[in-house]
Motif scaffolding. Structure first.
Motif, short mmCIF file in Angstrom:
data_model
loop_
_atom_site.label_atom_id
_atom_site.label_comp_id
_atom_site.label_asym_id
_atom_site.label_seq_id
_atom_site.Cartn_x
_atom_site.Cartn_y
_atom_site.Cartn_z
N THR A 151 0.85 -1.20 0.00
CA THR A 151 0.00 0.00 0.00
C THR A 151 0.88 1.24 0.00
OG1 THR A 151 -0.11 0.04 2.40
CG2 THR A 151 -1.88 -1.14 1.26
N GLU A 152 0.28 2.35 -0.40
CA GLU A 152 1.02 3.62 -0.38
C GLU A 152 1.58 3.88 1.01
OE1 GLU A 152 -1.17 6.97 -2.54
OE2 GLU A 152 -2.63 5.35 -2.48
N SER A 153 0.74 3.70 2.03
CA SER A 153 1.17 4.04 3.39
C SER A 153 2.31 3.14 3.86
CB SER A 153 0.00 3.97 4.36
OG SER A 153 -0.57 2.69 4.35
N SER A 154 2.37 1.89 3.36
CA SER A 154 3.42 1.01 3.86
C SER A 154 4.77 1.27 3.22
CB SER A 154 3.01 -0.46 3.74
OG SER A 154 3.00 -0.87 2.41
N VAL A 155 4.78 1.90 2.05
CA VAL A 155 6.08 2.18 1.41
C VAL A 155 6.52 3.63 1.61
CG1 VAL A 155 6.02 0.34 -0.30
CG2 VAL A 155 5.01 2.56 -0.87
N GLU A 160 13.14 5.44 0.63
CA GLU A 160 14.42 5.07 0.00
C GLU A 160 14.75 3.60 0.21
OE1 GLU A 160 15.35 7.05 -2.15
OE2 GLU A 160 14.07 8.66 -1.38
N VAL A 161 14.56 3.15 1.45
CA VAL A 161 14.84 1.75 1.77
C VAL A 161 13.89 0.83 0.97
CG1 VAL A 161 14.84 0.02 3.61
CG2 VAL A 161 15.73 2.32 4.04
N CYS A 162 12.62 1.20 0.92
CA CYS A 162 11.64 0.39 0.19
C CYS A 162 11.97 0.32 -1.29
CB CYS A 162 10.23 0.96 0.36
SG CYS A 162 9.47 0.44 1.88
N ILE A 163 12.30 1.46 -1.86
CA ILE A 163 12.62 1.50 -3.29
C ILE A 163 13.80 0.56 -3.59
CG2 ILE A 163 13.58 2.98 -5.14
CD1 ILE A 163 11.80 5.27 -3.95
N ALA A 164 14.83 0.61 -2.73
CA ALA A 164 16.01 -0.24 -2.94
C ALA A 164 15.62 -1.72 -2.86
CB ALA A 164 17.07 0.09 -1.89
N LYS A 165 14.81 -2.07 -1.86
CA LYS A 165 14.41 -3.47 -1.71
C LYS A 165 13.55 -3.93 -2.89
CE LYS A 165 14.74 -3.60 3.29
NZ LYS A 165 14.30 -4.31 4.49
N MET A 166 12.64 -3.04 -3.31
CA MET A 166 11.78 -3.40 -4.43
C MET A 166 12.60 -3.60 -5.69
SD MET A 166 8.69 -0.74 -3.50
CE MET A 166 7.53 -1.02 -4.81
N LYS A 167 13.61 -2.74 -5.88
CA LYS A 167 14.45 -2.86 -7.08
C LYS A 167 15.21 -4.19 -7.10
CE LYS A 167 14.99 1.88 -8.61
NZ LYS A 167 15.72 3.16 -8.45
N THR A 168 15.70 -4.60 -5.93
CA THR A 168 16.42 -5.87 -5.85
C THR A 168 15.52 -7.02 -6.31
OG1 THR A 168 17.70 -5.07 -3.97
CG2 THR A 168 17.57 -7.46 -4.24
#
Ligand code: C2E
Ligand code: MG
Ligand code: MG
Ligand code: MG
Length: 286
Positions: A151-155, A160-168
């Motif tokens: 959800t929007e609220s969870s990311v 920044e940390v979420c984006i990095a993990k999602m990219k991995t």
């Protein structure tokens, strides 16, 4: 608390508090045992295209409580998040969903994807990405068939940390959807930074769409945003033909809702797949 209650109002208040605290403690302790006792199960709800063809399914958690019966996530997910129980539970959900989907692939339904919901708490774990990678590798499911719903609220808490993990994970082929989209505050420019593949339009807009010009405008805007970002728009909570036709006419061709099917246990989902298979084999009976 009014004084002329003679204190009874206050007493009532504490009793109510006690009752709630007790209920919560009971829920918490039985939730801790639920996994080991095999009380958790997954239901699956199809996502279909405009021809009602099943494209994949969302895994939805259910708790079969020995005394209270079937409990829906809205009544226990919060507690699992606040206590951290969501971490082992979420791992179980992911594993069960991937293994089941691989089973369906092996039975010949080899292009089904599975969507799995994630809580912020799970993403925050330091070994989150490795956990997902290990589970998908063990299951044998090709990663491109796994869609993770956030959800929007969870990311947004820790972008920044979420984006990095999602990219991995995305580098491995796993895709991401933003769930309940439209209920948060994301701007198009903000969204662009997230490696996402789909926006799931929140059910609340769909359910009122036929009576509300405002909701229709929101739906159209979300579909346009998705197009602008070159990602998919998915509708959840589609209950009527009118809603379906409205969505399809604006180019939303991935839908989920009671109009097509309710979330169901594995054996019933199998029936849905078999029925579709028969329909495709003998189209003249349509
Ligand atoms: P969600 O991810 O937005 O899932 C869609 C919810 O809408 C499901 O509720 C589904 O049963 C319901 N739904 C689907 N079509 C219709 C429709 O046509 N009409 C109506 N009225 N409802 C429809 P459910 O299964 O009760 O799950 C509620 C929420 O609990 C989910 O919302 C999700 O946020 C959360 N959840 C479910 N399973 C998990 C899980 O494994 N992990 C986590 N973290 N959250 C989960
Ligand atoms: Mg979801
Ligand atoms: Mg949703
Ligand atoms: Mg929801």
């Amino acid at each position: 608390v009014a004084k002329d209650n003679g204190g009874s109002g206050y007493r009532f208040f504490t009793e109510e508090m006690n009752r709630k605290a007790l209920h919560r403690m009971k829920m918490e302790s039985s939730l801790r045992k639920a996994l080991d006792r095999n009380e958790l199960m997954l239901y699956y709800q199809p996502l279909v295209n405009e021809d009602n063809r099943i494209l994949g399914m969302e895994a939805l958690l259910r708790w079969r409580h020995p005394e209270l019966g079937l409990i829906l996530p809205d009544d226990f997910i919060r507690i699992t998040e606040e206590t951290g129980i969501i971490v082992p539970v979420g791992r179980w959900v992911l594993q069960t969903a991937c293994v089941q989907t691989k089973r369906w692939h092996d039975m010949g339904y080899s292009d089904l994807f599975v969507a799995v919901n994630l809580s912020a708490r799970q993403i925050q774990e330091s070994d989150f990405e490795q956990m997902v990678i290990d589970i998908i590798e063990e299951s044998g499911l090709p990663p491109r068939y796994l869609k993770l719903e956030v959800t929007e609220s969870s990311v947004i808490q820790n972008p920044e940390v979420c984006i990095a993990k999602m990219k991995t994970l995305r580098a491995r082929g796993i895709t991401f959807s933003i769930d309940d989209f439209g209920t948060g505050y994301s701007s198009l420019s903000y969204l662009k930074r997230f490696p996402i593949d789909a926006l799931k339009i929140d059910r609340s807009f769909i359910s009122d769409a036929m009576n509300s010009k405002g909701d229709q405008e929101i739906i159209k805007t979300i579909i346009a945003m998705a197009r602008n970002l070159k990602i998919d728009a998915v509708a959840e909570g589609v209950e009527t033909e009118a809603q379906k036709n409205f969505l399809a006419s604006y180019g939303c061709n991935s839908m989920q809702g009671f109009l097509f099917a309710h979330p169901v246990p594995v054996d019933q989902f199998m029936n849905l797949l078999n029925r579709q298979q028969q329909r495709l084999a003998s189209p003249e009976e349509d």
